[in-house]
Design a protein around this motif. Structure first.
Motif, mmCIF file in Angstrom:
data_model
loop_
_atom_site.group_PDB
_atom_site.id
_atom_site.type_symbol
_atom_site.label_atom_id
_atom_site.label_comp_id
_atom_site.label_asym_id
_atom_site.label_seq_id
_atom_site.Cartn_x
_atom_site.Cartn_y
_atom_site.Cartn_z
ATOM 1 N N PRO A 419 -5.128 3.661 -6.043
ATOM 2 C CA PRO A 419 -5.500 2.693 -7.080
ATOM 3 C C PRO A 419 -6.101 1.438 -6.442
ATOM 4 N N HIS A 420 -7.019 0.818 -7.119
ATOM 5 C CA HIS A 420 -7.541 -0.483 -6.712
ATOM 6 C C HIS A 420 -7.520 -1.389 -7.935
ATOM 7 N N SER A 421 -7.850 -2.644 -7.706
ATOM 8 C CA SER A 421 -8.051 -3.541 -8.837
ATOM 9 C C SER A 421 -9.262 -4.391 -8.522
ATOM 10 N N CYS A 475 -10.431 -6.570 -4.376
ATOM 11 C CA CYS A 475 -9.258 -5.817 -4.789
ATOM 12 C C CYS A 475 -8.047 -6.732 -4.605
ATOM 13 N N LEU A 477 -4.927 -5.706 -4.409
ATOM 14 C CA LEU A 477 -3.901 -5.169 -3.521
ATOM 15 C C LEU A 477 -4.117 -5.943 -2.218
ATOM 16 N N HIS A 480 -5.370 -4.463 0.953
ATOM 17 C CA HIS A 480 -6.773 -4.033 0.865
ATOM 18 C C HIS A 480 -7.701 -5.232 1.036
ATOM 19 N N MET A 485 -11.656 -5.582 1.651
ATOM 20 C CA MET A 485 -12.132 -5.070 0.369
ATOM 21 C C MET A 485 -12.442 -6.250 -0.543
HETATM 22 CU CU LIG Z 1 -7.668 -1.763 -3.338
#
Ligand SMILES: [Cu+2]
Length: 493
Positions: A419-421, A475, A477, A480, A485
């Motif tokens: 999962p990412h955001s 992202c 997270l 990440h 990211m």
């Molecule tokens: Cu991510």
């Protein structure tokens, strides 16, 4: 790694004095506390104090804050080295009003650089507090700008390049509440700490000597550091005592990389009244809500039918981990029934036709190549549009005053589904669709962070107004983000 030197050396010293097992070289399971020692619901839920406004007239919002080292007793007989704002762990709640002039002196008392980012705030780029506004050790940062945003539950946390995850993990985070005429006049609970309760939900891993196990091997970077102990406002298994009736909980997933499903043990219905960027148009009834790291929701829970001395549990389940009885809510009193408010505020839907540009973002967990062992962890990398963060590169130019649609896809190859955001600085956006479908009611308000599951495409729309300058998208997270990211967009006139 140089950037972790001070924490490592501090921890090493403490580890020697401790049980003797707490070397930071112990990654994975070895040396980690895995059993469920906890508070046993005997501690009251601590409420972060409201930061005192130094302007007694209240005309402006003037504050001062120290970023400092501290220690906590999460387990009996052990000290955990921590970081905090004005204290040992987490920070005070900053409360301001829309239209107020906001001034703060942030003193960095740490032996390393930090920043202070106002997550969710529509703020001039120079005061955003991202990686471009470092506060070197021993110096003071003094933002000064006008609050230009409706009522919302925002938060603040450090955002220095490559250090965000670790500094948040050690305790740097706090709530940032904006109030306005609408929030003042709504018939909802609004007495801070009494029936308007902030809940900063986080998980942590510990070494046996009590120190945080924020150990970054490649597995932790790829999966995020997922803890096996749950903290609410910095305490394990606290109890919140309430007078009954309606209670408003301001939920923040303040974890580094966990995705939480939050519910009550009796599966009761509650009403979501606000998303990241403020009130929804109408309360959305739900039995559980999913929040990824950095997301917020305000919910109203009705305890008016409870008998006196009833106890209800708040449950938090990690999407990729454990389930926790996070907190107990003890009803001490009886009140009459308050009807649920029906209309919160109007939200102008940004029409798709207003957008002059559509941008595509591919969030990818990709393999760098295949060896005999297949796609190993070491060969994986996290990118947005094939790139890692470079502070000397502007990735996207956005015209001031324009409206844009961003199409964000989580393209995770098979076996590497992650999962990412997507979090944008500067703006509150609206979600147009998830895989072509209208988002659920509680995601139809203003958002600054959106969860994007493997294979999913989320389309968001936003107006870029008022301020020029360079902002981040990334992202949320945090492992990440720290791994790169992240990208930069510049709003130009
Ligand atoms: Cu991510």
């Amino acid at each position: 790694m140089k950037r972790r030197t001070f924490l490592k050396s501090g921890l090493a010293a403490l580890a020697l004095a401790g049980a003797g097992t707490g070397s930071l070289s112990l990654l994975g399971k070895n040396g980690l506390v895995t059993s469920a020692e906890a508070g046993g619901f005997s501690d009251p839920l601590p409420i972060p104090p409201l930061l005192t406004n130094l302007d007694v007239s209240g005309e402006t919002a003037s504050f001062t804050m120290d970023v400092q080292q501290g220690k906590m007793n999460f387990f009996p007989g052990t000290h955990t080295a921590t970081l905090g704002y004005n204290g040992n762990f987490l920070g005070p709640t900053i409360r301001v009003r829309n239209g107020q002039q906001f001034r703060i002196n942030v003193h960095n008392r740490l032996p390393e650089v930090t920043t202070l980012h106002w997550h969710g705030l529509h703020v001039p780029a120079q005061w955003d507090g991202g990686p471009r506004q470092p506060i070197p050790a021993g110096t003071t940062w003094s933002p000064d700008f006008t609050i230009n945003q409706e009522a919302a539950t925002l938060w603040y946390h450090p955002h220095a390049m490559g250090l965000t995850g670790e500094q948040v993990y050690y305790g740097l985070a706090g709530l940032f509440l904006i109030e306005d005429d609408i929030s003042d006049n709504l018939d909802i609970p609004k007495t801070y700490g009494v029936d308007d309760i902030p809940l900063v939900i986080q998980d942590r891993r510990f070494f046996e000597n009590g120190q945080f196990a924020y150990a970054q091997n490649m597995h932790d970077v790829m999966n995020g550091v997922i803890g096996n102990h749950l903290l609410v406002n910095g305490v394990m298994q606290p109890t919140l005592t309430i007078p009954g009736g309606q209670v408003r909980l301001r939920l923040l997933n303040g974890s580094n990389s966990s995705i939480y499903k939050i519910a009550f043990d009796d599966q009761r219905t509650f009403h979501v009244i606000a998303s990241d960027g403020g009130f929804l148009e109408h309360p959305a009834p739900m039995n559980s809500i999913i929040l990824s790291a950095g997301e917020r929701a305000e919910i109203i829970v009705d305890f008016s039918k409870e008998s006196q001395y009833a106890v209800i549990s708040l449950l938090v389940e990690q999407m990729r981990g454990s389930s926790f009885e996070a907190m107990r809510i003890a009803v001490n009193g009886t009140t009459g029934v308050t009807p649920m408010v029906q209309d919160l505020r109007t939200i102008e839907k940004i029409p798709e036709s207003e957008a002059t540009k559509v941008r595509e973002f591919i969030m990818e967990t990709m393999s760098m190549g295949r060896g005999r062992m297949g796609m190993g962890m070491m060969g994986r990398r996290l990118t947005i549009n094939g790139k890692k963060m470079d502070i000397n590169r502007i990735d996207e130019l956005v015209q001031l005053g324009s409206t844009e649609i961003w199409e964000v896809t989580n393209r995770s190859a098979m076996m590497m589904s992650m999962p990412h955001s997507m979090h944008l600085h500067d703006v509150q956006f609206q979600i147009l669709s998830r895989n072509g479908r209208t988002p659920p009611a509680h995601e139809q308000g203003r958002k600054d962070t959106v969860l994007i599951m493997p294979g999913e495409t989320v389309r968001i729309i936003s107006r870029f107004r008022d301020y020029t300058g360079v902002y981040m998208y990334h992202c949320h997270l945090l492992e990440h983000e720290d791994d790169g990211m992240m990208g930069q967009f510049e709003v130009i006139s």
